[in-house]
Design an enzyme around this catalytic site. Structure first.
Site, PDB file in Angstrom:
ATOM      1  N   MET A 156      -7.562   3.148  10.092  1.00  0.00           N
ATOM      2  CA  MET A 156      -6.795   2.052   9.480  1.00  0.00           C
ATOM      3  C   MET A 156      -5.709   1.516  10.424  1.00  0.00           C
ATOM      4  O   MET A 156      -5.542   2.019  11.530  1.00  0.00           O
ATOM      5  CB  MET A 156      -6.149   2.525   8.178  1.00  0.00           C
ATOM      6  CG  MET A 156      -7.038   2.384   6.964  1.00  0.00           C
ATOM      7  SD  MET A 156      -6.058   2.719   5.476  1.00  0.00           S
ATOM      8  CE  MET A 156      -7.263   2.337   4.217  1.00  0.00           C
ATOM      9  N   ARG A 187     -23.388   7.453  15.081  1.00  0.00           N
ATOM     10  CA  ARG A 187     -23.024   7.579  13.655  1.00  0.00           C
ATOM     11  C   ARG A 187     -21.639   6.991  13.439  1.00  0.00           C
ATOM     12  O   ARG A 187     -20.808   6.996  14.357  1.00  0.00           O
ATOM     13  CB  ARG A 187     -22.984   9.055  13.228  1.00  0.00           C
ATOM     14  CG  ARG A 187     -24.329   9.729  13.216  1.00  0.00           C
ATOM     15  CD  ARG A 187     -25.166   9.249  12.023  1.00  0.00           C
ATOM     16  NE  ARG A 187     -26.402   9.997  11.895  1.00  0.00           N
ATOM     17  CZ  ARG A 187     -27.552   9.685  12.503  1.00  0.00           C
ATOM     18  NH1 ARG A 187     -27.601   8.644  13.324  1.00  0.00           N
ATOM     19  NH2 ARG A 187     -28.632  10.412  12.310  1.00  0.00           N
ATOM     20  N   VAL A 234      -8.170   8.191   2.909  1.00  0.00           N
ATOM     21  CA  VAL A 234      -7.774   9.594   3.103  1.00  0.00           C
ATOM     22  C   VAL A 234      -6.545   9.650   4.019  1.00  0.00           C
ATOM     23  O   VAL A 234      -5.715  10.554   3.924  1.00  0.00           O
ATOM     24  CB  VAL A 234      -8.975  10.409   3.656  1.00  0.00           C
ATOM     25  CG1 VAL A 234      -9.240  10.127   5.125  1.00  0.00           C
ATOM     26  CG2 VAL A 234      -8.771  11.898   3.450  1.00  0.00           C
ATOM     27  N   GLY A 261       0.844  -1.207   0.000  1.00  0.00           N
ATOM     28  CA  GLY A 261       0.000   0.000   0.000  1.00  0.00           C
ATOM     29  C   GLY A 261       0.874   1.249   0.000  1.00  0.00           C
ATOM     30  O   GLY A 261       1.931   1.266   0.623  1.00  0.00           O
ATOM     31  N   GLY A 277       6.156  -2.401   3.352  1.00  0.00           N
ATOM     32  CA  GLY A 277       5.765  -2.793   4.703  1.00  0.00           C
ATOM     33  C   GLY A 277       6.127  -4.251   4.975  1.00  0.00           C
ATOM     34  O   GLY A 277       7.052  -4.799   4.358  1.00  0.00           O
ATOM     35  N   GLY A 278       5.352  -4.881   5.855  1.00  0.00           N
ATOM     36  CA  GLY A 278       5.671  -6.248   6.282  1.00  0.00           C
ATOM     37  C   GLY A 278       5.699  -7.243   5.136  1.00  0.00           C
ATOM     38  O   GLY A 278       6.599  -8.085   5.053  1.00  0.00           O
ATOM     39  N   ASP A 292       0.758   1.845   9.047  1.00  0.00           N
ATOM     40  CA  ASP A 292       0.356   0.986  10.178  1.00  0.00           C
ATOM     41  C   ASP A 292       1.415   0.929  11.282  1.00  0.00           C
ATOM     42  O   ASP A 292       1.114   0.503  12.396  1.00  0.00           O
ATOM     43  CB  ASP A 292       0.101  -0.449   9.689  1.00  0.00           C
ATOM     44  CG  ASP A 292      -0.927  -0.515   8.572  1.00  0.00           C
ATOM     45  OD1 ASP A 292      -1.716   0.432   8.442  1.00  0.00           O
ATOM     46  OD2 ASP A 292      -0.929  -1.516   7.835  1.00  0.00           O
TER      47      ASP A 292
HETATM   48  O1  F6P Z   1      -1.109  -1.323   5.090  1.00  0.00           O
HETATM   49  C1  F6P Z   1      -1.644  -0.069   4.906  1.00  0.00           C
HETATM   50  C2  F6P Z   1      -3.132  -0.150   4.816  1.00  0.00           C
HETATM   51  O2  F6P Z   1      -3.621   1.143   4.586  1.00  0.00           O
HETATM   52  C3  F6P Z   1      -3.846  -0.794   6.005  1.00  0.00           C
HETATM   53  O3  F6P Z   1      -3.982   0.097   7.078  1.00  0.00           O
HETATM   54  C4  F6P Z   1      -5.120  -1.225   5.386  1.00  0.00           C
HETATM   55  O4  F6P Z   1      -5.667  -2.334   6.073  1.00  0.00           O
HETATM   56  C5  F6P Z   1      -4.724  -1.616   3.999  1.00  0.00           C
HETATM   57  O5  F6P Z   1      -3.521  -0.957   3.724  1.00  0.00           O
HETATM   58  C6  F6P Z   1      -5.720  -1.275   2.927  1.00  0.00           C
HETATM   59  O6  F6P Z   1      -5.255  -1.816   1.742  1.00  0.00           O
HETATM   60  P1  F6P Z   1      -5.780  -1.462   0.302  1.00  0.00           P
HETATM   61  O7  F6P Z   1      -5.362  -0.065  -0.016  1.00  0.00           O
HETATM   62  O8  F6P Z   1      -5.128  -2.460  -0.585  1.00  0.00           O
HETATM   63  O9  F6P Z   1      -7.265  -1.573   0.360  1.00  0.00           O
END
Ligand code: F6P
Length: 347
Positions: free
Chosen positions: A177, A265, A272, A12, A110-111, A135
């Site tokens: 997130m 809500r 974003v 991501g 990332g990981g 994250d």
């Molecule tokens: O790893 C970053 C992240 O934004 C996470 O926080 C989230 O779960 C994931 O990527 C969302 O992934 P995508 O953009 O592929 O929907």
């Protein structure tokens, strides 16, 4: 002899990626006189040999831009979809690396990227990685770049939700997130003054949350902000084997309405949090780690992630990083602080 290096960004996107590309490229060109290319769209571009030459002109003016000029993808080198068939394409990637006579490949991610990079390193590619993710869950580094920017965005959202929750005497459940780590929600929750903070590391019970909201009501506060991590889950789910995804935020909001008889809500912050210009902290971190990656390659070091520890760049073996995750310790000072302020974690 002048070296040639490749760069790719995978997973991501995250604020600070361009700052890192710029730092690696500029320091490689200016300090060492090397050639630099960037593969497009992560490991997919490496497989398809889609690349761009990164000269001073390409690297100029990108420091403040969000996303990645190289593009990214979430593909795995050993499980690529090639014409509908899932294939191990690591050998093709190695061929492309060799075709360009590269001395090293910098993988920024990332990981998941750390794991994919290790696979290629195990096959003999000289790889250096950098940790990026909003994250903050990459193991072996104090911080991943992107986190600070996302934390600021999420905190501003929690701030802004206060006035509307207060005006309408509502509960507002804001989903943040973070995948299976609670750093972003915990940070934004504490910094933004959320009343309830729900993170994957501390399974919650809806009844506990409802009780705390009603207690606030009795004490005179007619609104509540619930910051919930996308990976947070009710205890009943955490106790089962299926811990891959988080609880349902809309369901949680409905359950709180039923139990408290207060209007609720939901706000889902979503992508974003990943967009836009990186914060000064993330620019600094990405720039420092980027130049450190170049220095590492100059010393012919590879098979490592360039991390930050106590404010200084350091290296960690990729084999130690891959497959591990940096999650929030339940006794982390941010958790302790929040509890002392009366924040409920739902446990
Ligand atoms: O790893 C970053 C992240 O934004 C996470 O926080 C989230 O779960 C994931 O990527 C969302 O992934 P995508 O953009 O592929 O929907």
């Amino acid at each position: 002899m002048a070296k040639s290096i490749g760069i790719l960004t995978a997973g991501g996107d995250s604020p600070g990626l361009n700052a890192a590309i710029r730092a690696i490229g500029k320091s490689a060109i200016r300090s060492y006189g090397w050639n630099v290319i960037g593969f497009r769209d992560g490991f997919r571009g490496l497989m398809q040999d889609r690349f761009v030459r990164l000269d001073s002109e390409e690297l100029s003016g990108i420091l403040t831009i969000g996303g990645t000029i190289l593009g990214t993808s979430r593909v795995k080198p050993h499980k690529m979809d090639v014409g509908g068939q899932i294939m191990d394409m690591t050998d093709v990637m190695i061929e492309n690396f060799e075709r360009h006579h590269l001395d090293a490949l910098v993988c920024i991610g990332g990981g998941g990227t750390q794991k994919n990079a290790l696979r290629l390193a195990d096959k003999g590619l000289p790889i250096v990685t950098l940790p990026k993710t909003i994250d903050n869950d990459v193991w072996g580094t104090d911080r991943s770049f992107g986190f600070d920017t996302a934390l600021a965005i999420a905190t501003e959202a929690v701030d802004r939700l206060h006035s509307t929750a207060h005006s309408h005497h509502r509960i507002i459940v804001v989903e943040i997130m973070g995948h299976n780590a609670g750093w972003l929600t915990l940070g934004a929750g504490v910094a933004g003054g959320a009343d309830v903070i729900l993170i994957p590391e501390i399974p919650y019970e809806v009844d506990r949350i409802a009780e705390s909201i009603l207690a606030r009501r009795t004490a005179g506060s007619t609104f509540s902000i619930v910051a919930v991590a996308e990976g947070a889950m009710p205890r009943r789910d955490a106790d089962t084997d299926d811990q891959t995804s988080g609880g349902d935020t809309v369901e949680l909001s409905k359950a709180l309405e039923e139990r408290t008889r207060l209007e609720s809500r939901v706000t889902i912050l979503g992508h974003v949090q990943r967009g836009g210009t990186p914060s000064p902290f993330d620019r600094l971190l990405a720039t420092m780690l980027g130049t450190a990656a170049t220095d590492c390659i100059a010393k012919d070091r590879s098979g490592v992630m360039v991390a930050v520890r106590d404010g200084r760049p350091t290296t960690v073996p990729l084999a130690d990083v891959a497959g591990r995750r940096n999650t929030v310790p339940v006794d982390h000072p941010w958790v302790v602080t929040a509890r002392q302020l009366g924040v409920t974690f739902g446990d």
